[in-house]
Write a protein that holds these residues in place. Structure first.
Motif, short mmCIF file in Angstrom:
data_model
loop_
_atom_site.label_atom_id
_atom_site.label_comp_id
_atom_site.label_asym_id
_atom_site.label_seq_id
_atom_site.Cartn_x
_atom_site.Cartn_y
_atom_site.Cartn_z
N HIS A 166 0.82 -1.23 0.00
CA HIS A 166 0.00 0.00 0.00
C HIS A 166 0.85 1.28 0.00
O HIS A 166 0.43 2.30 0.54
CB HIS A 166 -0.94 0.03 1.21
N GLU A 207 -1.02 4.19 -1.75
CA GLU A 207 -2.48 4.08 -1.71
C GLU A 207 -3.14 5.45 -1.58
O GLU A 207 -2.78 6.26 -0.72
CB GLU A 207 -2.90 3.20 -0.52
N ALA A 209 2.40 -5.66 -2.75
CA ALA A 209 0.96 -5.75 -2.95
C ALA A 209 0.30 -4.40 -2.72
O ALA A 209 0.75 -3.61 -1.88
CB ALA A 209 0.37 -6.79 -1.99
N TYR A 210 -0.71 -4.11 -3.50
CA TYR A 210 -1.51 -2.89 -3.37
C TYR A 210 -0.68 -1.61 -3.53
O TYR A 210 -1.07 -0.54 -3.06
CB TYR A 210 -2.22 -2.84 -2.01
N GLN A 260 -2.67 1.21 -5.24
CA GLN A 260 -4.12 1.12 -5.09
C GLN A 260 -4.75 2.51 -4.96
O GLN A 260 -4.30 3.34 -4.18
CB GLN A 260 -4.46 0.30 -3.84
N ASP A 304 -0.66 -9.27 -5.95
CA ASP A 304 -2.10 -9.01 -6.03
C ASP A 304 -2.41 -7.53 -5.84
O ASP A 304 -1.84 -6.86 -4.99
CB ASP A 304 -2.84 -9.81 -4.96
N TYR A 305 -3.34 -7.05 -6.67
CA TYR A 305 -3.95 -5.73 -6.52
C TYR A 305 -2.94 -4.57 -6.56
O TYR A 305 -3.18 -3.51 -6.00
CB TYR A 305 -4.75 -5.66 -5.21
N ASP A 326 -4.84 -1.88 -8.25
CA ASP A 326 -6.27 -1.88 -7.93
C ASP A 326 -6.83 -0.46 -7.94
O ASP A 326 -6.31 0.43 -7.27
CB ASP A 326 -6.45 -2.51 -6.55
N PRO A 361 -5.71 -11.07 -10.30
CA PRO A 361 -6.23 -10.01 -9.42
C PRO A 361 -5.51 -8.69 -9.58
O PRO A 361 -5.79 -7.74 -8.87
CB PRO A 361 -5.96 -10.60 -8.02
N PHE A 416 -7.80 -5.53 -10.52
CA PHE A 416 -9.12 -5.48 -9.92
C PHE A 416 -9.60 -4.02 -9.86
O PHE A 416 -8.94 -3.15 -9.34
CB PHE A 416 -9.07 -6.06 -8.51
#
Length: 372
Positions: A279, A282, A301-302, A305, A324-325, A328, A347, A350
């Motif tokens: 993140h 994010e 990951a993320y 995002q 993953d993501y 996102d 994913p 997403f």
């Protein structure tokens, strides 16, 4: 009849002191007067002092009767003043306007000036080598601070919630900035990190909503979780290639950040807890450009995002895995240059709408994004 008498209430000046013993009314007569003892009552600030280090030095323990512009002198009763004690001036929100510390002060204890809400200025001597946690937290009218040149670390929460703090001058030789050190300093607008700083702690500059530019030193190796999170005015940040660790949500919700470079030396984004990691950017809703260097192997990951203005990103051939993501909610992403990868990208996108603008060999089929 007293066996002792305090000289505390005497005004400053020179005195001659003699003592004698009075009879007890039974069988003893009055004594003769003693020899005259010269005594000089020196100026005192009104602060409360206590002897330390085998009675060779003094520590300031409290404000006492002092107020306004408080000066801690170099000496008290002929001995050096070397320490401001824990909570010595804490919560004196109405009594203190400025503080000047003497040249022999080495240590400022934890919470020493905690919540001195009306304190406008503090002069710190270069003899200071240690300042405790929370030392100036809540000094809401403090505007500028020059830290001592011999200070090696800024402790946790040292200036947290100093709402008016605009400028902090950090010394060369500083090696660490502690957790929450400047969090919620609403008016802090520019930070230059000395070239000797290696680590920046969790939430060190979180919610510094006026902070626009950050220059990190070439010695920085670690940015802990949330250290620049919720800096809503932050526009630019330059991370040197020495950075190896970037923590959880380091730049979360920095909505004015438009461009960022990923350091080539970056190796890990450690778990914040069992379920929280990655993140990094994010909610950076103005981020349009990301520079990812060759040699970087994977992303957290993320990582991006909610970066809904991110339009294009180029991933070099050295990247072998995207978790993953990672992208996102990047709803403006129109171009993605993907290298050969080791894993499925199901994913990865997403919430992403590449639709007819997808290119560089990418297509979307039943929610499963693949590359060819």
């Amino acid at each position: 009849k007293k066996a002792s008498a305090s000289l505390f209430e005497l005004s400053e000046g020179n005195y001659e002191i003699r003592v004698k013993a009075e009879n007890d009314g039974i069988g003893y007569e009055n004594s003769n007067w003693s020899k005259t003892i010269p005594f000089e009552k020196q100026y005192e600030t009104g602060c409360v002092y206590e002897l330390i280090n085998n009675n060779t030095e003094y520590e300031v323990r409290g404000l006492g009767s002092a107020s306004g512009d408080v000066v801690i002198d170099d000496y008290y009763r002929g001995k050096p003043v070397t320490k401001i004690g824990d909570m010595a001036f804490a919560n004196k929100s109405k009594e203190i306007r400025t503080v000047t510390l003497g040249k022999y002060i080495r240590t400022i204890g934890s919470r020493a000036f905690y919540n001195c809400a009306l304190m406008e200025g503090v002069t710190l001597s270069n003899s200071i080598t240690e300042i405790g946690a929370y030392a100036f937290q809540g000094c809401r009218t403090l505007t500028i601070v020059t830290l001592p040149k011999n200070l090696k670390a800024i402790s946790n929460y040292m200036f947290a919630y100093c709402r008016s703090l605009e400028t902090v001058v950090m010394p060369d030789g500083l090696t660490a900035i502690g957790s929450y050190a400047f969090s919620n300093c609403d008016k802090l607008n520019n930070v230059v990190i000395p070239n000797t700083v290696k680590t920046i702690g969790e939430s060190a500059f979180a919610a510094c909503t006026s902070l626009e530019h950050v220059t990190l030193s070439n010695a920085v190796t670690q940015l802990d979780a949330y250290c620049f999170a919720d800096c809503t005015s932050l526009k630019t940040v330059s991370m040197p290639d020495t950075v190896e660790t970037i923590g959880y949500r380091v730049f979360r919700n920095d909505i004015s950040l438009t461009s960022v470079n990923i350091p080539i030396g970056w190796k890990e984004c450690p778990e914040y807890s069992r379920y929280y990691y990655g993140h990094m950017f994010e909610g950076c809703s103005s981020l349009t450009e990301v520079i990812i260097p060759e040699g970087l192997v994977d992303l957290p990951a993320y990582a991006f995002q909610g970066c809904n203005k991110l339009e294009e990103i180029v991933l070099h051939d050295g990247i072998t895995q995207i978790p993953d993501y990672a992208f996102d909610g990047c709803t403006s992403l129109t171009g993605l240059d993907l290298p050969a990868l080791e894993r499925t990208l199901a994913p990865l996108f997403f919430g992403l709408s590449l639709q007819d603008q997808a290119h560089n060999g990418c297509y979307v089929q039943h929610g499963n994004t693949s590359c060819q």
